[in-house]
Write a protein that holds these residues in place. Sequence first.
Motif, PDB file in Angstrom:
ATOM      1  N   ILE B   4      -4.785   9.169  -0.460  1.00 32.63           N
ATOM      2  CA  ILE B   4      -6.278   9.313  -0.200  1.00 32.63           C
ATOM      3  C   ILE B   4      -6.305   8.661   1.250  1.00 32.63           C
ATOM      4  O   ILE B   4      -6.130   7.713   1.418  1.00 32.63           O
ATOM      5  CB  ILE B   4      -6.995   8.752  -1.050  1.00 32.63           C
ATOM      6  CG1 ILE B   4      -6.934   9.539  -2.527  1.00 32.63           C
ATOM      7  CG2 ILE B   4      -8.629   8.770  -0.483  1.00 32.63           C
ATOM      8  CD1 ILE B   4      -8.056   8.817  -3.534  1.00 32.63           C
ATOM      9  N   ASN B   5      -6.771   9.377   2.168  1.00 33.92           N
ATOM     10  CA  ASN B   5      -7.045   8.842   3.690  1.00 33.92           C
ATOM     11  C   ASN B   5      -5.606   8.144   4.013  1.00 33.92           C
ATOM     12  O   ASN B   5      -5.676   7.281   4.696  1.00 33.92           O
ATOM     13  CB  ASN B   5      -8.070   8.035   3.894  1.00 33.92           C
ATOM     14  CG  ASN B   5      -9.198   8.980   4.160  1.00 33.92           C
ATOM     15  OD1 ASN B   5      -9.432  10.167   4.194  1.00 33.92           O
ATOM     16  ND2 ASN B   5     -10.713   8.339   4.061  1.00 33.92           N
ATOM     17  N   GLY B   6      -4.496   8.659   3.673  1.00 32.05           N
ATOM     18  CA  GLY B   6      -3.075   8.272   4.136  1.00 32.05           C
ATOM     19  C   GLY B   6      -2.553   7.221   3.233  1.00 32.05           C
ATOM     20  O   GLY B   6      -1.762   6.803   3.619  1.00 32.05           O
ATOM     21  N   LYS B   7      -3.475   6.776   2.222  1.00 30.48           N
ATOM     22  CA  LYS B   7      -2.795   5.726   1.412  1.00 30.48           C
ATOM     23  C   LYS B   7      -2.681   6.212  -0.060  1.00 30.48           C
ATOM     24  O   LYS B   7      -3.556   7.153  -0.569  1.00 30.48           O
ATOM     25  CB  LYS B   7      -3.775   4.574   1.529  1.00 30.48           C
ATOM     26  CG  LYS B   7      -3.526   3.283   2.521  1.00 30.48           C
ATOM     27  CD  LYS B   7      -4.337   2.154   2.403  1.00 30.48           C
ATOM     28  CE  LYS B   7      -5.944   2.190   3.066  1.00 30.48           C
ATOM     29  NZ  LYS B   7      -6.692   1.301   2.795  1.00 30.48           N
ATOM     30  N   GLU B   8      -1.718   5.650  -0.569  1.00 33.19           N
ATOM     31  CA  GLU B   8      -1.271   6.050  -2.052  1.00 33.19           C
ATOM     32  C   GLU B   8      -2.217   5.285  -2.989  1.00 33.19           C
ATOM     33  O   GLU B   8      -2.464   4.217  -3.048  1.00 33.19           O
ATOM     34  CB  GLU B   8       0.162   5.859  -2.458  1.00 33.19           C
ATOM     35  CG  GLU B   8       1.091   6.336  -1.356  1.00 33.19           C
ATOM     36  CD  GLU B   8       1.478   7.847  -1.965  1.00 33.19           C
ATOM     37  OE1 GLU B   8       0.778   8.239  -3.073  1.00 33.19           O
ATOM     38  OE2 GLU B   8       2.058   8.478  -1.251  1.00 33.19           O
ATOM     39  N   GLU B   9      -3.030   5.840  -3.788  1.00 34.28           N
ATOM     40  CA  GLU B   9      -3.945   5.283  -4.660  1.00 34.28           C
ATOM     41  C   GLU B   9      -3.766   6.013  -6.175  1.00 34.28           C
ATOM     42  O   GLU B   9      -3.244   7.187  -6.352  1.00 34.28           O
ATOM     43  CB  GLU B   9      -5.412   5.677  -4.238  1.00 34.28           C
ATOM     44  CG  GLU B   9      -5.566   4.737  -2.970  1.00 34.28           C
ATOM     45  CD  GLU B   9      -7.105   4.816  -2.850  1.00 34.28           C
ATOM     46  OE1 GLU B   9      -7.948   4.607  -3.759  1.00 34.28           O
ATOM     47  OE2 GLU B   9      -7.605   4.824  -1.537  1.00 34.28           O
ATOM     48  N   ASP B  10      -4.055   5.130  -7.096  1.00 36.07           N
ATOM     49  CA  ASP B  10      -4.051   5.365  -8.561  1.00 36.07           C
ATOM     50  C   ASP B  10      -4.985   6.079  -8.848  1.00 36.07           C
ATOM     51  O   ASP B  10      -5.953   5.365  -9.670  1.00 36.07           O
ATOM     52  CB  ASP B  10      -3.466   4.268  -9.239  1.00 36.07           C
ATOM     53  CG  ASP B  10      -2.875   4.291 -10.749  1.00 36.07           C
ATOM     54  OD1 ASP B  10      -2.859   5.523 -11.092  1.00 36.07           O
ATOM     55  OD2 ASP B  10      -3.291   3.535 -11.706  1.00 36.07           O
ATOM     56  N   ALA B  11      -5.355   7.201  -8.569  1.00 36.59           N
ATOM     57  CA  ALA B  11      -6.794   8.163  -8.752  1.00 36.59           C
ATOM     58  C   ALA B  11      -6.714   9.138  -9.391  1.00 36.59           C
ATOM     59  O   ALA B  11      -7.563   9.776  -9.606  1.00 36.59           O
ATOM     60  CB  ALA B  11      -7.320   8.127  -7.431  1.00 36.59           C
ATOM     61  N   ALA B  12      -5.374   9.464  -9.797  1.00 33.39           N
ATOM     62  CA  ALA B  12      -5.263  10.859 -10.542  1.00 33.39           C
ATOM     63  C   ALA B  12      -5.957  10.777 -11.949  1.00 33.39           C
ATOM     64  O   ALA B  12      -6.166   9.642 -12.546  1.00 33.39           O
ATOM     65  CB  ALA B  12      -3.678  10.966 -10.878  1.00 33.39           C
TER      66      ALA B  12
END
Lengths: 256, 64
Positions: B4-12
């Motif tokens: 998200i916006n270039g950053k890996e996030e735990d949002a799945a």
Amino acid sequence: MQEDILKIGPKSFHSRFILGSGKYSMKLIEAAVRDGGAELITVAVRRANTKEKESILDYIPEGVTLLPNTSGARDAKEAVRIARLGRELGCGDFVKIEIMRDSKYLLPDNEETVKATKILADEGFVVMPYMYPDLNAARDLVGAGAAAVMPLASPIGSNKGLATKDFIQILVDEIDLPIIVDAGIGRPSQACEAMEMGVDAIMANTALATSGNVALMASAFKDGINAGRKAYLAGLGRVLNRGGDASDPLTGFLRD
Amino acid sequence: MVKINGKEEDAAGISVAQYLENLGCDAGRVAVEINEEILPKKEYAATILKENDSVEIVRFVGGG
């Protein structure tokens, strides 16, 4: 004087000053719009971050048309992507295409700009491309469906004025679309000079942002642009190459 | 992970609407792109972020 309207795409404007909103406080935008009389204001599209809660849209007075730019785009594909995101933000179909491959001089890539103009005009955008003042490229932009042509006066943010004056004049004389000088105009006198040449509007941002008083400079630009427009409509007086030409009658005084 | 916006996030697994709400983001003031396709606002609630999605969330800022 007859009402003097600037028509860009489907919209009519009374103001010939397009205001940039970069590099100064959002809180000054309202005063700059008011004192500069701007009806069209540029904005950029950037990633949303969590820290800044307020939106620039809260500071833009009602009735002002938003002109999202595609700054950051390095080719036509990126410009199209940014333009679509800008439209999705829900403030109309206007877009200023800005495509730059080089970060030192920030000069626009005319060829990619023509490509992006074609794609976006076909999708119903009102396309206002920022370009290097080249007659052939300007004709290609007309063919691609641009609503205006925006040649640079000198590099973005330089405040160096009308370095490309003669080439902008060619566009004014040959291109049947609004010609808007964008980038490099540093002073109201330069805006006035461009308007005297028959340019249709002036876009300025850095000239205000780096001045001592954004709102007062906006007002000065408004005056300069209006003065230049009136001079153009009046038709400038001729220039003598040699000698003088008295303004006073030369007869009927002291001598026969 | 979701980018998200270039950053890996735990949002799945969460919806776009939920993600924006968690962020404290006014959905009316942003545009969302997933895997280079614009996501219409009316689909924010029903669209669930998936592993390896690439998301851009943008807004207007000052600019020339």
